[in-house]
Design a protein around this motif. Structure first.
Motif, PDB file in Angstrom:
ATOM      1  N   THR A 183       5.971  -1.141  -0.826  1.00 22.71           N
ATOM      2  CA  THR A 183       5.216  -0.517   0.246  1.00 22.71           C
ATOM      3  C   THR A 183       5.802   0.870   0.496  1.00 22.71           C
ATOM      4  N   ASP A 210      -3.117   5.392  -0.674  1.00 25.08           N
ATOM      5  CA  ASP A 210      -4.282   4.543  -0.477  1.00 25.08           C
ATOM      6  C   ASP A 210      -4.892   4.762   0.903  1.00 25.08           C
ATOM      7  N   GLU A 251       0.827  -1.210   0.000  1.00 32.17           N
ATOM      8  CA  GLU A 251       0.000   0.000   0.000  1.00 32.17           C
ATOM      9  C   GLU A 251       0.868   1.269   0.000  1.00 32.17           C
ATOM     10  N   HIS A 262       0.987   4.573   1.952  1.00 35.75           N
ATOM     11  CA  HIS A 262       0.444   5.040   3.215  1.00 35.75           C
ATOM     12  C   HIS A 262       1.027   6.422   3.509  1.00 35.75           C
TER      13      HIS A 262
END
Lengths: 250, 416
Positions: free
Chosen positions: A198, A214, A31, A33
């Motif tokens: 990530t 996200d 993801e 973040h």
């Protein structure tokens, strides 16, 4: 969903001042973040804790199953977590090419070889050139990093971080100090180059956060007050009073 | 995709003029034994040793930006190790031919450098410098203690044993031996800078924090570079041991540690061969001017201060800037700057020599005696082939004017 980076009850004190006051954070595999929060909330401190620049006063940090806290920055980087810096941190006296070759050799554990000439390591050189190409620095290969324009230096900083081929990338304000066009181009660049990795980003520009990420965690006064999808964060009343409200007023 | 990309050029003169300079220098080194008398050959030998020592010191500074004030420890370790090995060979207990003796110094420097380097490089900057200084003072304080190791006040002596038909009895053969090792050492130091380890060491000096976050154990990189620098320093010490056949613990003193620092910063720390320029210049200066006046160390110190203040890039930096200018088609400007430097240096030298020699004469015992015999408070000074009153206002005014004018000219010349 599995968390690739997990913080549990992380505390950081400087003398009597408690800057990080029990942070729990789960960054999921793959993801993007974002970590947002007002000035002084402790975002950069949290980055320093995760990347090993500062030592924890309490709590634990895990990458996959491995404890990160207590390890040196070098050890953490070797475990596959790489970071960039808010204030551009590159090797100013070395060319773009040499900056990237150094990072490539570091990843390949060849940067301390003393019985061969660096110029003989053509595969590392080829990779360095390809990595320059990926951030549009190919025409600037021979330019000393200190002589690059600011946006180019930020691109080199990003490329250095990515040259470690890290599973987890920490970017500290990657568009700080850029014009709107430069920032937009940088966001595209980050999207493209961090595909499949990530990403944990500290960013002030809400536009960029909402376009890039996200999920968002909001850090206020050393605590994570909310973690959610961008739309939910935008409508979260606590977040609005704590942070977004301030930003709108300002 | 091609990868034919050049290494980053460091602050260096254009490559063609550098190649010409290196070729001329090498030629001079090779024909020197045929031209020079023994005394000059011995000076040249010491210049070669000082050059290697300065190059070794600058390996640490130019790459890792680590300034060592205690490199005498590794130089001295190399000297003592070699003298002990030579003594063992003399006694028949060690079968090592003289040309290979310097390896003992290299080894001693490397071992001591590994231990001390691992300690000292935990810190950087001022603290690093202080630790290196403390280590060399510590070694120096051991000097008078362990008689069989350091030989006490009188030190230790050894003889160069003949090998393969070479007696190593004259300055010529010693010069050739020292030249071979000094060139090999310099080449190794040059190559070090082009290995991945050397490039990484350079990155330590550029941005150590970033390097850590690239996964590098920078302490290990600094320790390895320190060890290489100490090994080359030990090699230089070994060459001096071979040349002198004698060593005592005073070699661990501050003077020996200061020498490579002065040579490097006078010659120019930013270019590989800068330290060689400084070492050769100051060794020659000491040998020639040291014969003429006892004040040569004072003059050398003033020279050092002026170079550091006016030309932080050292003499090599000046030469490189001049060559770049002429390459840019500004030859006239470069010539003018050179003329200004020479004129300024001449004026400053005249003033400093006048003041230094006059004061040294007035403060000497001989002058006190002359005072008593002539009954004058300030009898004329006889120096530099002249006799003049030490209180002569015009002379002092001229000296002051020459000094100020010279410094102004130098400052003007250094301006970009």
């Amino acid at each position: 969903m599995t968390a690739t980076l997990e913080l549990k009850g992380v505390v950081k004190r400087f003398g009597p001042a408690e800057i990080i006051r029990g942070v729990d954070l789960r960054v999921l595999r793959g993801e993007r973040h974002a970590l947002i929060g007002p000035n002084g909330a402790g975002k950069s401190t949290l980055f320093h804790l995760v990347s090993g620049h500062l030592r924890l006063s309490g709590g634990e940090i895990r990458l996959g199953g491995t404890r990160l806290d207590g390890r040196s920055p070098a050890a953490i980087a070797r475990l596959g977590l790489a970071r960039s810096f808010q204030i551009t941190s590159i090797f100013g006296g070395m060319s773009v090419f040499e900056n990237l070759r150094l990072a490539v050799l570091a990843r390949r554990r060849r940067a301390t070889v003393a019985w061969r000439l660096a110029s003989a390591m053509t595969d590392a050189a080829e990779e360095a050139v390809a990595r320059a190409e990926a951030v549009r620095l190919r025409p600037r290969l021979d330019t000393p990093a200190a002589d690059l324009a600011y946006a180019e230096q930020r691109a080199l900083e990003l490329a250095l971080t990515l040259a470690l081929d890290p599973g987890v990338v920490l970017l500290d304000e990657p568009t700080a100090g850029m014009s709107a066009e430069e920032a937009a181009a940088t966001v595209d660049l980050i999207r493209r180059t961090t595909e499949g990795r990530t990403l944990l980003v500290v960013e002030h520009d809400m536009d960029i956060v909402f376009r890039l990420c996200d999920r968002i965690s909001v850090l206020v006064n050393g605590r994570v007050v909310a973690t959610d999808a961008p739309a939910a964060i935008a409508s979260n009343p606590d977040v609005r009073t704590a942070y977004l409200g301030d930003a709108v007023d300002a | 995709m091609t990868a034919s990309v050049a290494e980053t050029p460091m602050a260096a003169p254009p490559s063609r003029s550098r190649a010409i300079g290196v070729a001329l220098g090498s030629l001079l080194l090779l024909v020197l034994p045929a031209l020079a008398t023994d005394r000059y050959l011995e000076t040249a030998t010491r210049g070669l040793i000082a050059s290697l020592f300065a190059l070794a010191f600058n390996l640490l500074w130019r790459h890792c930006r680590l300034l060592s004030f205690g490199h005498a420890a590794y130089f001295g370790a190399g000297m003592f190790a070699t003298i002990h090995a030579m003594r063992a060979a003399e006694a028949g207990s060690l079968d090592l031919p003289l040309p290979l003796m310097p390896l003992m110094g290299l080894l001693a420097g490397a071992v001591l450098g590994l231990v001390c380097g691992a300690l000292a490089t935990i810190r950087t900057g001022t603290y690093f410098a202080m630790i290196t200084l403390a280590i060399s003072e510590l070694v120096h304080s051991f000097g008078p203690q362990f008689g069989s190791l350091f030989g006490g006040e009188s030190g230790l002596s050894a003889m160069r044993m003949p090998w393969a038909g070479f007696a190593f009895g004259d300055a010529r053969q010693v010069y050739v031996l020292v030249l071979a090792w000094a060139l090999a050492g310099a080449a190794a130091l040059w190559l070090f800078g082009m290995t991945p380890l050397g490039r990484t060491a350079f990155a330590v000096g550029e941005n150590e924090t970033r390097l850590r976050f690239l996964g590098m154990r920078t302490h290990a990189v600094k320790t390895a570079t320190f060890c290489a620098s100490a090994a080359a320093s030990g090699l230089a010490g070994a060459l001096l041991a071979v040349a002198n056949e004698n060593v005592d613990y005073s070699i661990f003193g501050g003077g020996a540690s200061a020498a490579p620092v002065m040579h490097t910063f006078i010659g120019g720390a930013g270019t590989f061969l800068g330290p060689v320029l400084g070492a050769v210049l100051l060794t020659g200066f000491g040998s020639i001017v040291g014969q003429a006046t006892r004040l040569w160390l004072l003059y050398q110190g003033i020279f050092f201060v002026l170079v550091v203040m006016l030309a932080p890039g050292g003499l090599a930096g000046l030469v490189a800037a001049g060559l770049r200018r002429s390459a840019d088609g500004q030859a006239a400007k470069a010539l003018r700057a050179t003329a200004l430097v020479l004129a300024g240096a001449l004026l400053v030298t005249c003033a400093v020599v006048f003041a230094g020699e006059t004061l040294s004469e007035v403060l000497s015992d001989a002058y006190s005696a002359a005072r008593a015999t002539t009954g004058m408070r300030f009898p004329p000074v006889e120096r530099l082939g002249l006799a003049y009153s030490p209180l002569s206002l015009p002379l002092w005014a001229a000296a002051a004017a020459a000094f100020l004018g010279g410094v102004l000219l130098l400052r003007r010349a250094m301006r970009p």
